[in-house]
Design a protein around this motif. Sequence first.
Motif, mmCIF file in Angstrom:
data_model
loop_
_atom_site.group_PDB
_atom_site.id
_atom_site.type_symbol
_atom_site.label_atom_id
_atom_site.label_comp_id
_atom_site.label_asym_id
_atom_site.label_seq_id
_atom_site.Cartn_x
_atom_site.Cartn_y
_atom_site.Cartn_z
ATOM 1 N N TYR A 22 -32.692 57.272 -4.824
ATOM 2 C CA TYR A 22 -34.032 56.762 -5.330
ATOM 3 C C TYR A 22 -34.750 57.799 -5.190
ATOM 4 O O TYR A 22 -34.401 59.270 -4.265
ATOM 5 C CB TYR A 22 -34.375 55.757 -3.752
ATOM 6 N N SER A 24 -37.911 58.562 -4.604
ATOM 7 C CA SER A 24 -38.955 58.811 -3.426
ATOM 8 C C SER A 24 -38.873 57.679 -2.599
ATOM 9 O O SER A 24 -38.055 57.097 -2.715
ATOM 10 C CB SER A 24 -40.593 58.545 -4.865
ATOM 11 N N SER A 26 -41.612 55.572 -1.674
ATOM 12 C CA SER A 26 -41.772 54.818 -2.214
ATOM 13 C C SER A 26 -40.953 53.480 -2.477
ATOM 14 O O SER A 26 -40.539 52.636 -2.105
ATOM 15 C CB SER A 26 -43.007 55.130 -2.704
ATOM 16 N N GLU A 27 -39.983 53.980 -3.563
ATOM 17 C CA GLU A 27 -39.214 53.032 -4.487
ATOM 18 C C GLU A 27 -38.606 52.522 -3.408
ATOM 19 O O GLU A 27 -37.968 51.690 -3.393
ATOM 20 C CB GLU A 27 -38.739 54.803 -5.291
ATOM 21 N N CYS A 29 -38.691 52.463 -0.186
ATOM 22 C CA CYS A 29 -39.085 51.427 0.859
ATOM 23 C C CYS A 29 -39.492 49.862 -0.095
ATOM 24 O O CYS A 29 -39.373 48.836 0.300
ATOM 25 C CB CYS A 29 -39.995 51.721 1.304
ATOM 26 N N ALA A 30 -39.667 49.695 -1.349
ATOM 27 C CA ALA A 30 -39.728 48.717 -2.024
ATOM 28 C C ALA A 30 -38.494 48.159 -2.202
ATOM 29 O O ALA A 30 -37.963 46.719 -2.144
ATOM 30 C CB ALA A 30 -40.564 49.255 -3.918
ATOM 31 N N ASP A 35 -41.009 48.704 6.003
ATOM 32 C CA ASP A 35 -42.314 48.997 5.966
ATOM 33 C C ASP A 35 -42.010 50.604 5.985
ATOM 34 O O ASP A 35 -41.447 51.072 6.768
ATOM 35 C CB ASP A 35 -42.207 48.607 7.013
ATOM 36 N N ARG A 36 -43.056 51.574 4.891
ATOM 37 C CA ARG A 36 -42.814 52.356 4.762
ATOM 38 C C ARG A 36 -43.883 53.527 5.926
ATOM 39 O O ARG A 36 -43.173 54.578 7.108
ATOM 40 C CB ARG A 36 -43.714 52.989 3.486
ATOM 41 N N GLU A 40 -41.976 56.002 8.695
ATOM 42 C CA GLU A 40 -42.040 57.651 8.724
ATOM 43 C C GLU A 40 -42.669 57.792 10.423
ATOM 44 O O GLU A 40 -41.756 58.343 10.732
ATOM 45 C CB GLU A 40 -43.377 57.803 8.129
ATOM 46 N N TYR A 50 -42.032 63.679 6.011
ATOM 47 C CA TYR A 50 -41.631 63.060 4.676
ATOM 48 C C TYR A 50 -41.780 64.090 3.745
ATOM 49 O O TYR A 50 -43.005 64.585 3.788
ATOM 50 C CB TYR A 50 -41.357 61.881 4.397
ATOM 51 N N ASN A 55 -38.072 65.480 -1.571
ATOM 52 C CA ASN A 55 -37.491 64.022 -1.670
ATOM 53 C C ASN A 55 -37.122 63.644 -0.343
ATOM 54 O O ASN A 55 -35.606 63.844 -0.479
ATOM 55 C CB ASN A 55 -36.906 63.650 -2.924
#
Length: 58
Positions: A22, A24, A26-27, A29-30, A35-36, A40, A50, A55
């Motif tokens: 991945y 990032s 965000s990617e 987690c998606a 749940d980001r 974290e 992070y 990355n």
Amino acid sequence: MTLPKDPAILLSCVNTKLRDEYPSLSELCAALDADRAELESTLAGLGYHYSPSRNQFI
């Protein structure tokens, strides 16, 4: 895939996935429906945060 519950194993798993799969957090987690904020927060409990430029959690 379900992420590990143990924070130390979670750290290793997430950093490996960020390195290999991945571009990032965000990617990641998606894709994993994670749940980001919770992720974290859990890793912050170990003293990691992070770094978007690297990355990975450092």
